[in-house]
Write a protein that holds these residues in place. Structure first.
Motif, PDB file in Angstrom:
ATOM      1  N   ASP A 180       0.834  -1.205   0.000  1.00 24.78           N
ATOM      2  CA  ASP A 180       0.000   0.000   0.000  1.00 24.78           C
ATOM      3  C   ASP A 180       0.867   1.254   0.000  1.00 24.78           C
ATOM      4  OD1 ASP A 180      -2.252  -1.514   0.009  1.00 24.78           O
ATOM      5  OD2 ASP A 180      -2.807  -1.145   2.100  1.00 24.78           O
ATOM      6  N   ALA A 181       0.278   2.334  -0.410  1.00 21.62           N
ATOM      7  CA  ALA A 181       1.009   3.605  -0.502  1.00 21.62           C
ATOM      8  C   ALA A 181       1.223   4.215   0.879  1.00 21.62           C
ATOM      9  CB  ALA A 181       0.238   4.590  -1.387  1.00 21.62           C
ATOM     10  N   TYR A 182       2.277   5.023   0.965  1.00 20.39           N
ATOM     11  CA  TYR A 182       2.509   5.828   2.167  1.00 20.39           C
ATOM     12  C   TYR A 182       2.004   7.239   1.887  1.00 20.39           C
ATOM     13  CZ  TYR A 182       4.830   8.591   5.761  1.00 20.39           C
ATOM     14  OH  TYR A 182       5.084   9.457   6.802  1.00 20.39           O
ATOM     15  N   VAL A 183       1.110   7.725   2.752  1.00 25.82           N
ATOM     16  CA  VAL A 183       0.585   9.084   2.642  1.00 25.82           C
ATOM     17  C   VAL A 183       0.598   9.705   4.032  1.00 25.82           C
ATOM     18  CG1 VAL A 183      -1.419  10.517   2.084  1.00 25.82           C
ATOM     19  CG2 VAL A 183      -0.888   8.521   0.674  1.00 25.82           C
ATOM     20  N   GLY A 186      -2.277   9.272   6.502  1.00 28.74           N
ATOM     21  CA  GLY A 186      -3.127   8.219   5.970  1.00 28.74           C
ATOM     22  C   GLY A 186      -3.549   7.212   7.028  1.00 28.74           C
ATOM     23  N   ASN A 190      -6.227   1.974   1.845  1.00 25.45           N
ATOM     24  CA  ASN A 190      -5.198   1.635   0.859  1.00 25.45           C
ATOM     25  C   ASN A 190      -3.968   2.518   0.944  1.00 25.45           C
ATOM     26  OD1 ASN A 190      -6.836  -0.417  -0.407  1.00 25.45           O
ATOM     27  ND2 ASN A 190      -8.048   1.241  -1.314  1.00 25.45           N
ATOM     28  N   SER A 191      -3.931   3.412   1.891  1.00 22.63           N
ATOM     29  CA  SER A 191      -2.757   4.271   2.089  1.00 22.63           C
ATOM     30  C   SER A 191      -2.631   4.562   3.576  1.00 22.63           C
ATOM     31  CB  SER A 191      -2.900   5.575   1.293  1.00 22.63           C
ATOM     32  OG  SER A 191      -4.051   6.295   1.691  1.00 22.63           O
ATOM     33  N   TRP A 192      -1.385   4.656   4.041  1.00 20.64           N
ATOM     34  CA  TRP A 192      -1.138   4.770   5.473  1.00 20.64           C
ATOM     35  C   TRP A 192       0.053   5.683   5.747  1.00 20.64           C
ATOM     36  CZ3 TRP A 192      -4.750   1.645   7.875  1.00 20.64           C
ATOM     37  CH2 TRP A 192      -5.270   0.595   7.115  1.00 20.64           C
ATOM     38  N   SER A 260       7.133   7.786   1.287  1.00 18.77           N
ATOM     39  CA  SER A 260       6.399   7.884   0.028  1.00 18.77           C
ATOM     40  C   SER A 260       7.088   7.141  -1.115  1.00 18.77           C
ATOM     41  CB  SER A 260       6.213   9.362  -0.350  1.00 18.77           C
ATOM     42  OG  SER A 260       7.481  10.007  -0.442  1.00 18.77           O
ATOM     43  N   GLY A 263       6.556   3.084   0.325  1.00 15.37           N
ATOM     44  CA  GLY A 263       5.215   2.688   0.752  1.00 15.37           C
ATOM     45  C   GLY A 263       5.276   1.769   1.956  1.00 15.37           C
TER      46      GLY A 263
END
Length: 281
Positions: A180-183, A186, A190-192, A260, A263
């Motif tokens: 999953d993406a790194y935000v 988050g 689906n992003s954390w 980012s 991820g």
């Protein structure tokens, strides 16, 4: 001079009566002749007068003329308005076309930048895995089994026992988010960010943790890195002021939302040594 000499007089001499009568007779004769001639001449014709009747401009005709003028003025205004609208529409179309072209250009540039960033992240990931494999292969007592991650003999031993109960559920949740993406900020699905992932993993077993890494680093009992168990929370920095957290999954591995570029990933503890750990379960 003789006293009896004649002195000329300045007075006009008197006309004689005979001359006066003669003059009067001549004048009277002339006048009589003129009178007789006038009487004998043709009678003077009277001037002919003809009356021309001019057409009367009625009120209805005046109204028609005014209406026609007003209609002509309205047509001129309509034509001017239409011309202005056409010009505005043409200008708007030009601007829209330019904006669309600019948007397409930016989208293409963004796509290229994302592709370049992804390529760079993949290259960094491959380099990291290669370095890990090289380190583990060069370490004494390393295992040749596929997927094993033995630590150097000088490193502390980590529990590799299978997790059970709530710890197993936390580990399973964390491993399911790998990729999953790194935000920043988050919280899924689906992003954390790092603490968002840890909080969600423990929430899956009905345990509410603080939202930020600083508080999570003191949410349980402090444990030694040499005595880790699956489900423990790893932190980087000091307890109470940690800047990063992850979940220990056993076998010297952890799962964390790193940054980012990478991820959410699964890594060896040797990839980035944590400062400490807390046990909540």
């Amino acid at each position: 001079m003789s006293l009896t000499a004649h002195i000329p007089s300045h007075r006009k001499p008197r006309q004689s009566a005979s001359k006066t009568a003669l003059r009067a007779g001549v004048a009277g004769g002339v006048l009589s002749t003129i009178a007789v001639a006038g009487a004998a001449g043709p009678a003077q014709a009277e001037p002919v007068t003809q009356t021309i009747e001019m057409p009367t401009i009625t009120s209805g005709f005046s109204t028609t003329v005014a209406a026609s003028a007003q209609a002509t003025q309205q047509v001129a205004l309509d034509l001017e308005t239409q011309a202005n609208e056409d010009a505005a529409a043409e200008n708007a179309a030009k601007k829209a076309k330019k904006a669309k072209a600019e948007a397409v250009r930016k989208a293409e540039a963004k796509k290229k930048a994302e592709a370049a960033a992804k390529k760079k992240a993949e290259a960094a990931e491959r380099a990291s895995r290669t370095a890990e494999r090289t380190t583990l292969s060069a370490s004494p007592g390393s295992s040749s089994a596929s997927g094993s991650s033995a630590s150097p003999s000088s490193s502390p031993s980590y529990s590799s026992s299978n997790a059970t109960g709530s710890a197993a559920a936390v580990v399973a949740f964390a491993k399911a988010q790998v990729g999953d993406a790194y935000v920043p900020g988050g919280t899924g699905p689906n992003s954390w960010d790092c603490s968002g992932l840890v909080q969600a993993a423990f929430r899956s077993v009905n345990i509410d943790l603080p939202r930020v890494s600083q508080s999570q680093s003191t949410a349980g009992t402090q444990v030694s890195l040499s005595n880790l168990q699956p489900g423990d929370i790893l932190y980087w920095g000091s307890a109470g002021s940690a800047y990063h957290v992850a979940i220990y999954i056993g076998g010297g591995q952890f799962v964390g939302a790193q940054n980012s570029n990478t991820g959410t990933v699964q890594r060896s503890l040797d990839y980035d040594r944590p400062t400490g750990a807390v046990r909540v379960l």
